[in-house]
Design a protein around this motif. Structure first.
Motif, mmCIF file in Angstrom:
data_model
loop_
_atom_site.group_PDB
_atom_site.id
_atom_site.type_symbol
_atom_site.label_atom_id
_atom_site.label_comp_id
_atom_site.label_asym_id
_atom_site.label_seq_id
_atom_site.Cartn_x
_atom_site.Cartn_y
_atom_site.Cartn_z
ATOM 1 N N PRO A 88 0.773 -1.245 -0.059
ATOM 2 C CA PRO A 88 0.109 0.293 0.159
ATOM 3 C C PRO A 88 0.993 1.439 0.135
ATOM 4 C CG PRO A 88 -0.100 -1.108 2.072
ATOM 5 C CD PRO A 88 0.582 -1.891 1.357
ATOM 6 N N ASN A 89 2.420 1.284 0.119
ATOM 7 C CA ASN A 89 3.041 2.303 0.064
ATOM 8 C C ASN A 89 2.774 3.095 -1.144
ATOM 9 O OD1 ASN A 89 5.163 4.160 0.335
ATOM 10 N ND2 ASN A 89 6.569 2.492 0.132
ATOM 11 N N ARG A 90 2.717 4.360 -1.342
ATOM 12 C CA ARG A 90 2.834 5.182 -2.487
ATOM 13 C C ARG A 90 3.787 5.981 -2.716
ATOM 14 N NH1 ARG A 90 0.316 1.149 -3.649
ATOM 15 N NH2 ARG A 90 -1.755 0.865 -4.372
ATOM 16 N N HIS A 91 4.936 5.739 -2.311
ATOM 17 C CA HIS A 91 5.871 6.685 -2.390
ATOM 18 C C HIS A 91 7.153 5.970 -3.397
ATOM 19 C CE1 HIS A 91 4.851 9.560 0.615
ATOM 20 N NE2 HIS A 91 4.579 8.562 1.487
ATOM 21 N N ALA A 92 6.590 5.498 -4.471
ATOM 22 C CA ALA A 92 7.402 4.916 -5.551
ATOM 23 C C ALA A 92 8.587 5.906 -6.001
ATOM 24 C CB ALA A 92 6.810 4.399 -6.524
ATOM 25 N N ASP A 93 8.543 7.225 -6.156
ATOM 26 C CA ASP A 93 9.239 8.394 -6.297
ATOM 27 C C ASP A 93 10.721 8.138 -5.532
ATOM 28 O OD1 ASP A 93 7.426 9.058 -4.068
ATOM 29 O OD2 ASP A 93 8.532 11.105 -4.496
ATOM 30 N N LEU B 257 11.906 5.356 -3.928
ATOM 31 C CA LEU B 257 12.454 4.080 -4.398
ATOM 32 C C LEU B 257 13.413 4.533 -5.806
ATOM 33 C CD1 LEU B 257 13.569 1.183 -4.190
ATOM 34 C CD2 LEU B 257 11.565 0.471 -5.350
ATOM 35 N N ILE B 258 12.444 5.190 -6.873
ATOM 36 C CA ILE B 258 13.028 5.428 -8.068
ATOM 37 C C ILE B 258 14.347 6.485 -7.880
ATOM 38 C CG2 ILE B 258 12.740 6.794 -10.066
ATOM 39 C CD1 ILE B 258 9.683 5.673 -9.825
ATOM 40 N N SER C 251 5.443 -5.980 -4.366
ATOM 41 C CA SER C 251 5.288 -4.973 -5.324
ATOM 42 C C SER C 251 4.048 -5.675 -6.394
ATOM 43 C CB SER C 251 6.450 -4.838 -6.278
ATOM 44 O OG SER C 251 7.247 -5.849 -6.627
ATOM 45 N N ASP C 252 2.965 -4.886 -6.524
ATOM 46 C CA ASP C 252 1.663 -5.208 -7.064
ATOM 47 C C ASP C 252 1.698 -4.536 -8.486
ATOM 48 O OD1 ASP C 252 1.221 -2.661 -6.384
ATOM 49 O OD2 ASP C 252 -0.411 -2.908 -5.241
ATOM 50 N N GLN C 253 0.491 -4.548 -9.175
ATOM 51 C CA GLN C 253 0.333 -3.924 -10.548
ATOM 52 C C GLN C 253 0.638 -2.565 -10.438
ATOM 53 O OE1 GLN C 253 0.110 -5.733 -13.350
ATOM 54 N NE2 GLN C 253 0.959 -3.723 -14.127
ATOM 55 N N GLN D 181 4.461 2.110 -11.925
ATOM 56 C CA GLN D 181 5.451 3.212 -11.540
ATOM 57 C C GLN D 181 6.923 2.856 -11.699
ATOM 58 O OE1 GLN D 181 3.588 5.865 -10.463
ATOM 59 N NE2 GLN D 181 1.786 4.422 -10.802
ATOM 60 N N LEU D 182 7.181 1.747 -11.917
ATOM 61 C CA LEU D 182 8.525 1.494 -12.226
ATOM 62 C C LEU D 182 8.957 1.303 -13.507
ATOM 63 C CD1 LEU D 182 9.126 -1.075 -9.288
ATOM 64 C CD2 LEU D 182 10.070 1.323 -9.359
#
Length: 359
Positions: A112-117, A119-120, A136-138, A143-144
């Motif tokens: 549920p974490n929405r801070h993909a930025d 990690l990127i 990691s889900d869809q 995002q990646l």
């Protein structure tokens, strides 16, 4: 009254320590493998309080500090290898050596974490050759996608059950396999990382389920997955790297047995604990995210990275291939008792080393 309280608290810690000798796989027993650092700290505080407050004119009270010290020594024996007080199991790389290097970033992203930025940004900063994401889900896969130009090779398994997994690589991934070794909904990934024309590295990416009241009642499934993979890689002379969130602490009896059975090195030995979970609770942390590698490699650097909004911190490692000095590095020795424990454990699940892909 104070004396009685100290006696009662001491007996509680004795019980907590003794229960860890029991090999029962139930979650409420194996769960005590995790907080050895915290238990050790509390035992040290208890010992100091005993020395200050106990009335030693009562000869029975003379027994309490040695008992507490024995419990503390037991906890310390397990966590001591993950301190700078011991020799590194995996040597530091020679800065003058020009052997091939491999950089890996492993991150349990928390579905549920929405801070993909975040990690990127770490990927842009550390430029790993291989990025591994757990949970990691869809949404995370989408995002990646911005990394696809730099990471053209991938293995993808987006799931909504907290066990999705993705591997992204700059380098070719040969003989890719997605497997369900022990449980039908818990994937693992296996591939050969083609570093150059001469060097291919067996890679195994794991995320077994933990023993807990909400997941598996016992640690058996997790233990079996680790042990059959460890037994599989023991039979190869090729370079091997295993990484992932193993849902087991570095100092547990199971991880120690895995190191013996696999013959792989733990780069944290002699360097630190690198506690990755829980990222939001400073006083309740332990090392759940792991790298293990064969003696073909030496360590250039290993680092716990910054918070990305997950309950795990990401981990980063850079290894240098150095086959010439492989014989100078050694893992734990195994004996007949270790092999018997492994056989008894593996026999509890319909899985074997032959189920593990050999990329």
């Amino acid at each position: 009254m104070t004396q009685d309280i100290l006696v009662g608290v001491t007996m509680v810690f004795v019980a907590v320590t003794l229960i860890q000798y029991w090999s029962n796989p139930s979650w409420w027993i194996r769960g005590w493998d995790f907080p050895k650092l915290q238990i050790g700290a509390l035992l040290l505080v208890l010992l100091l309080i005993q020395l200050v407050l106990l009335d030693f004119s009562n000869h029975w009270n003379l027994l309490l500090p040695p008992v507490t010290l024995a419990c503390l020594a037991y906890q310390w024996w397990w966590i001591r290898p993950y301190t700078p007080l011991v020799h590194c199991e995996a040597d530091w790389a020679d800065p003058n050596d020009d052997g091939p290097r491999i950089r890996i970033l492993s991150s349990n992203v928390l579905t549920p974490n929405r801070h993909a930025d975040r990690l990127i940004a770490l990927v842009r900063q550390y430029r790993p050759d291989v990025l591994v994401t757990l949970e990691s889900d869809q949404w995370w896969e989408d995002q990646l996608q911005v990394l696809s130009d730099d990471y053209p090779y991938s293995i993808r398994c987006p799931l909504d059950n907290l066990y999705g997994m993705h591997v992204f690589s700059r380098l070719p991934l040969e003989n890719q396999r997605l497997s369900y070794l022990v449980q039908d909904d818990i994937p693992s990934m296996h591939a050969r990382l083609r570093v150059d024309d001469e060097l291919g590295v067996q890679m195994h990416f794991l995320h077994p389920a933990p023993p807990s009241p909400t997941e598996n009642d016992e640690s058996t499934e997790r233990d079996v997955e680790l042990l059959i993979v460890g037994r599989s890689v023991k039979q190869t002379d090729e370079p091997v790297i295993i990484t992932g969130d193993l849902n087991d602490v570095a100092w547990s009896p199971t991880t120690r047995l895995f190191r013996k059975i696999s013959g792989l090195l733990d780069p944290r030995i002699g360097r630190g604990m690198f506690n990755t979970f829980h990222a939001q609770h400073r006083l309740l942390r332990w090392p759940l995210d792991h790298f293990f590698h064969s003696a073909h490699f030496r360590v250039v650097r290993i680092k716990r990275l910054t918070d990305i909004g997950s309950d795990h911190f990401p981990m980063f490692i850079e290894l240098q291939y150095d086959r010439r000095h492989a014989s100078e590095q050694h893992s734990l020795d195994t004996n007949a008792d270790d092999r018997a424990r492994m056989q008894n454990k593996v026999a509890q699940e319909p899985a074997s080393k032959d189920d593990v892909p050999r990329p």
